[in-house]
Motif scaffolding. Structure first.
Motif, PDB file in Angstrom:
ATOM      1  N   PRO A  31       0.824  -1.210   0.000  1.00 57.33           N
ATOM      2  CA  PRO A  31       0.000   0.000   0.000  1.00 57.33           C
ATOM      3  C   PRO A  31       0.861   1.265   0.000  1.00 57.33           C
ATOM      4  O   PRO A  31       1.889   1.333   0.683  1.00 57.33           O
ATOM      5  N   LYS A  32       0.472   2.205  -0.815  1.00 60.30           N
ATOM      6  CA  LYS A  32       1.185   3.485  -0.882  1.00 60.30           C
ATOM      7  C   LYS A  32       0.236   4.534  -1.446  1.00 60.30           C
ATOM      8  O   LYS A  32      -0.432   4.296  -2.446  1.00 60.30           O
ATOM      9  N   ASP A  33       0.172   5.666  -0.787  1.00 59.00           N
ATOM     10  CA  ASP A  33      -0.648   6.795  -1.239  1.00 59.00           C
ATOM     11  C   ASP A  33      -2.102   6.386  -1.483  1.00 59.00           C
ATOM     12  O   ASP A  33      -2.725   6.798  -2.464  1.00 59.00           O
ATOM     13  N   GLY A  34      -2.632   5.543  -0.600  1.00 57.94           N
ATOM     14  CA  GLY A  34      -4.050   5.197  -0.672  1.00 57.94           C
ATOM     15  C   GLY A  34      -4.437   4.154  -1.701  1.00 57.94           C
ATOM     16  O   GLY A  34      -5.615   3.989  -2.006  1.00 57.94           O
ATOM     17  N   GLU A  35      -3.444   3.437  -2.238  1.00 59.89           N
ATOM     18  CA  GLU A  35      -3.779   2.357  -3.172  1.00 59.89           C
ATOM     19  C   GLU A  35      -2.762   1.228  -3.027  1.00 59.89           C
ATOM     20  O   GLU A  35      -1.666   1.431  -2.500  1.00 59.89           O
ATOM     21  N   TYR A  36      -3.158   0.048  -3.471  1.00 62.21           N
ATOM     22  CA  TYR A  36      -2.253  -1.090  -3.444  1.00 62.21           C
ATOM     23  C   TYR A  36      -1.469  -1.128  -4.746  1.00 62.21           C
ATOM     24  O   TYR A  36      -2.046  -1.076  -5.829  1.00 62.21           O
ATOM     25  N   ARG A  37      -0.149  -1.225  -4.640  1.00 59.91           N
ATOM     26  CA  ARG A  37       0.714  -1.262  -5.816  1.00 59.91           C
ATOM     27  C   ARG A  37       0.914  -2.683  -6.328  1.00 59.91           C
ATOM     28  O   ARG A  37       1.179  -2.896  -7.494  1.00 59.91           O
ATOM     29  N   GLY A  38       0.828  -3.669  -5.422  1.00 63.64           N
ATOM     30  CA  GLY A  38       0.993  -5.062  -5.823  1.00 63.64           C
ATOM     31  C   GLY A  38      -0.349  -5.767  -5.836  1.00 63.64           C
ATOM     32  O   GLY A  38      -1.058  -5.768  -4.832  1.00 63.64           O
ATOM     33  N   GLU A  39      -0.720  -6.327  -6.980  1.00 61.16           N
ATOM     34  CA  GLU A  39      -1.992  -7.046  -7.102  1.00 61.16           C
ATOM     35  C   GLU A  39      -1.798  -8.259  -8.001  1.00 61.16           C
ATOM     36  O   GLU A  39      -1.299  -8.123  -9.125  1.00 61.16           O
ATOM     37  N   ILE A  40      -2.180  -9.434  -7.479  1.00 62.48           N
ATOM     38  CA  ILE A  40      -2.162 -10.642  -8.297  1.00 62.48           C
ATOM     39  C   ILE A  40      -3.402 -11.472  -7.984  1.00 62.48           C
ATOM     40  O   ILE A  40      -3.978 -11.362  -6.904  1.00 62.48           O
ATOM     41  N   SER A  41      -3.803 -12.293  -8.936  1.00 62.37           N
ATOM     42  CA  SER A  41      -4.970 -13.166  -8.776  1.00 62.37           C
ATOM     43  C   SER A  41      -4.638 -14.547  -9.310  1.00 62.37           C
ATOM     44  O   SER A  41      -3.969 -14.671 -10.336  1.00 62.37           O
ATOM     45  N   PHE A  42      -5.117 -15.573  -8.588  1.00 59.89           N
ATOM     46  CA  PHE A  42      -4.944 -16.946  -9.019  1.00 59.89           C
ATOM     47  C   PHE A  42      -6.184 -17.745  -8.636  1.00 59.89           C
ATOM     48  O   PHE A  42      -7.066 -17.262  -7.932  1.00 59.89           O
ATOM     49  N   ASP A  43      -6.213 -18.991  -9.074  1.00 60.45           N
ATOM     50  CA  ASP A  43      -7.346 -19.884  -8.799  1.00 60.45           C
ATOM     51  C   ASP A  43      -7.175 -20.598  -7.471  1.00 60.45           C
ATOM     52  O   ASP A  43      -6.062 -20.760  -6.966  1.00 60.45           O
ATOM     53  N   PHE A  44      -8.306 -21.081  -6.927  1.00 63.37           N
ATOM     54  CA  PHE A  44      -8.241 -21.963  -5.776  1.00 63.37           C
ATOM     55  C   PHE A  44      -7.361 -23.146  -6.174  1.00 63.37           C
ATOM     56  O   PHE A  44      -7.469 -23.660  -7.283  1.00 63.37           O
ATOM     57  N   GLY A  45      -6.511 -23.564  -5.278  1.00 63.87           N
ATOM     58  CA  GLY A  45      -5.544 -24.616  -5.560  1.00 63.87           C
ATOM     59  C   GLY A  45      -4.144 -24.046  -5.641  1.00 63.87           C
ATOM     60  O   GLY A  45      -3.174 -24.723  -5.324  1.00 63.87           O
ATOM     61  N   ASP A  46      -4.021 -22.782  -6.066  1.00 65.93           N
ATOM     62  CA  ASP A  46      -2.733 -22.101  -6.087  1.00 65.93           C
ATOM     63  C   ASP A  46      -2.480 -21.483  -4.711  1.00 65.93           C
ATOM     64  O   ASP A  46      -3.375 -20.882  -4.118  1.00 65.93           O
ATOM     65  N   GLU A  47      -1.265 -21.635  -4.197  1.00 59.91           N
ATOM     66  CA  GLU A  47      -0.915 -21.070  -2.898  1.00 59.91           C
ATOM     67  C   GLU A  47      -0.854 -19.551  -2.961  1.00 59.91           C
ATOM     68  O   GLU A  47      -0.471 -18.981  -3.980  1.00 59.91           O
ATOM     69  N   VAL A  48      -1.208 -18.916  -1.843  1.00 60.76           N
ATOM     70  CA  VAL A  48      -1.061 -17.475  -1.695  1.00 60.76           C
ATOM     71  C   VAL A  48       0.283 -17.259  -1.007  1.00 60.76           C
ATOM     72  O   VAL A  48       0.426 -17.521   0.192  1.00 60.76           O
ATOM     73  N   ASP A  49       1.269 -16.824  -1.768  1.00 62.65           N
ATOM     74  CA  ASP A  49       2.618 -16.647  -1.228  1.00 62.65           C
ATOM     75  C   ASP A  49       2.706 -15.310  -0.499  1.00 62.65           C
ATOM     76  O   ASP A  49       2.717 -14.255  -1.117  1.00 62.65           O
ATOM     77  N   LEU A  50       2.776 -15.405   0.835  1.00 63.78           N
ATOM     78  CA  LEU A  50       2.862 -14.203   1.657  1.00 63.78           C
ATOM     79  C   LEU A  50       4.245 -14.045   2.282  1.00 63.78           C
ATOM     80  O   LEU A  50       4.418 -13.240   3.195  1.00 63.78           O
ATOM     81  N   THR A  51       5.209 -14.839   1.794  1.00 66.94           N
ATOM     82  CA  THR A  51       6.577 -14.631   2.255  1.00 66.94           C
ATOM     83  C   THR A  51       7.022 -13.275   1.712  1.00 66.94           C
ATOM     84  O   THR A  51       6.585 -12.841   0.650  1.00 66.94           O
ATOM     85  N   GLY A  52       7.825 -12.591   2.466  1.00 63.47           N
ATOM     86  CA  GLY A  52       8.225 -11.246   2.056  1.00 63.47           C
ATOM     87  C   GLY A  52       7.249 -10.180   2.526  1.00 63.47           C
ATOM     88  O   GLY A  52       7.429  -9.003   2.244  1.00 63.47           O
ATOM     89  N   THR A  53       6.186 -10.592   3.217  1.00 67.05           N
ATOM     90  CA  THR A  53       5.240  -9.664   3.850  1.00 67.05           C
ATOM     91  C   THR A  53       5.316  -9.915   5.358  1.00 67.05           C
ATOM     92  O   THR A  53       5.925 -10.908   5.792  1.00 67.05           O
ATOM     93  N   PRO A  54       4.692  -9.090   6.173  1.00 66.10           N
ATOM     94  CA  PRO A  54       4.697  -9.358   7.618  1.00 66.10           C
ATOM     95  C   PRO A  54       4.103 -10.729   7.984  1.00 66.10           C
ATOM     96  O   PRO A  54       4.434 -11.291   9.024  1.00 66.10           O
ATOM     97  N   VAL A  55       3.268 -11.285   7.142  1.00 67.71           N
ATOM     98  CA  VAL A  55       2.635 -12.579   7.427  1.00 67.71           C
ATOM     99  C   VAL A  55       3.654 -13.711   7.294  1.00 67.71           C
ATOM    100  O   VAL A  55       3.668 -14.649   8.093  1.00 67.71           O
ATOM    101  N   ASP A  56       4.498 -13.659   6.288  1.00 65.86           N
ATOM    102  CA  ASP A  56       5.628 -14.567   6.089  1.00 65.86           C
ATOM    103  C   ASP A  56       5.266 -16.055   6.103  1.00 65.86           C
ATOM    104  O   ASP A  56       5.893 -16.855   6.784  1.00 65.86           O
TER     105      ASP A  56
END
Length: 195
Positions: A159-184
């Protein structure tokens, strides 16, 4: 006109409308058990919890439990976000270590590291538009939208200046890679049910 609508109209005309007043009125109303209630941009939304919806929430919470202690994980708990009258009850929230409630005992949006919203047909627009904008304005590092109708998830980061700069979409079955974020961690989605 209901008593609630009458009170809201009176408050709007006197510029005294606050989230606290609106939630106080809602607490006095006969809201059916199992109904999610939140205020988005000053509008009240109520939606019943569906089984598919709850199963996805539960699967996300279980996985986040590997990274967060129980007391840092929330579901359907009021948190006030930036913007006009935004009192959200997000489906899943993960709070930073050492979070502290405010002086009224409420959770603070500044402590939110992760939000997930599972789409409901009647309120989907809120999750994709005004809530996404409020989460970005609050600089929530990770916002995940899970859509059981399309079988897709949408990840919003940086998030920066009131919007999200990183956006990706995938199907169920694909992992949500949150490494590199606070969730890790990576969230598995292969068992997410569809509606």
């Amino acid at each position: 006109m209901t008593v609630l609508e009458d009170r809201i109209e009176m408050a709007e005309s006197s510029d005294d409308l606050t989230l606290d007043a609106m939630f106080e009125w809602l607490e006095k109303m006969p809201v059916p058990e199992g109904t999610k209630v939140e205020i988005v941009g000053g509008n009240i939304f109520m939606s019943p919890q569906r089984r598919t919806h709850w199963r996805i929430i539960f699967k996300i919470l279980k996985q986040l439990g590997a990274r967060y202690p129980d007391e840092s994980l929330m579901s359907d708990v009021r948190i006030d976000f930036p913007g006009h009258l935004n009192g959200f009850a997000a489906d899943v929230v993960a709070l930073a270590e050492g979070f502290e409630p405010d002086d009224k005992g409420r959770l603070r949006y500044q402590d939110v590291e992760f939000v997930a919203e599972v789409i409901s047909k009647d309120t989907a627009r809120n999750d994709y538009e005004p809530k996404k904008a409020a989460y970005a304005a609050a600089e929530v590092p990770v916002y995940l939208i899970v859509d059981p109708y399309t079988g897709r998830w949408h990840l919003h980061t940086q998030p920066k200046d009131g919007e999200y700069r990183g956006e990706i979409s995938f199907d169920f079955g694909d992992e949500v890679d949150l490494t590199g974020t606070p969730v890790d961690l990576a969230l598995k989605t292969d068992e997410f049910p569809r509606d």
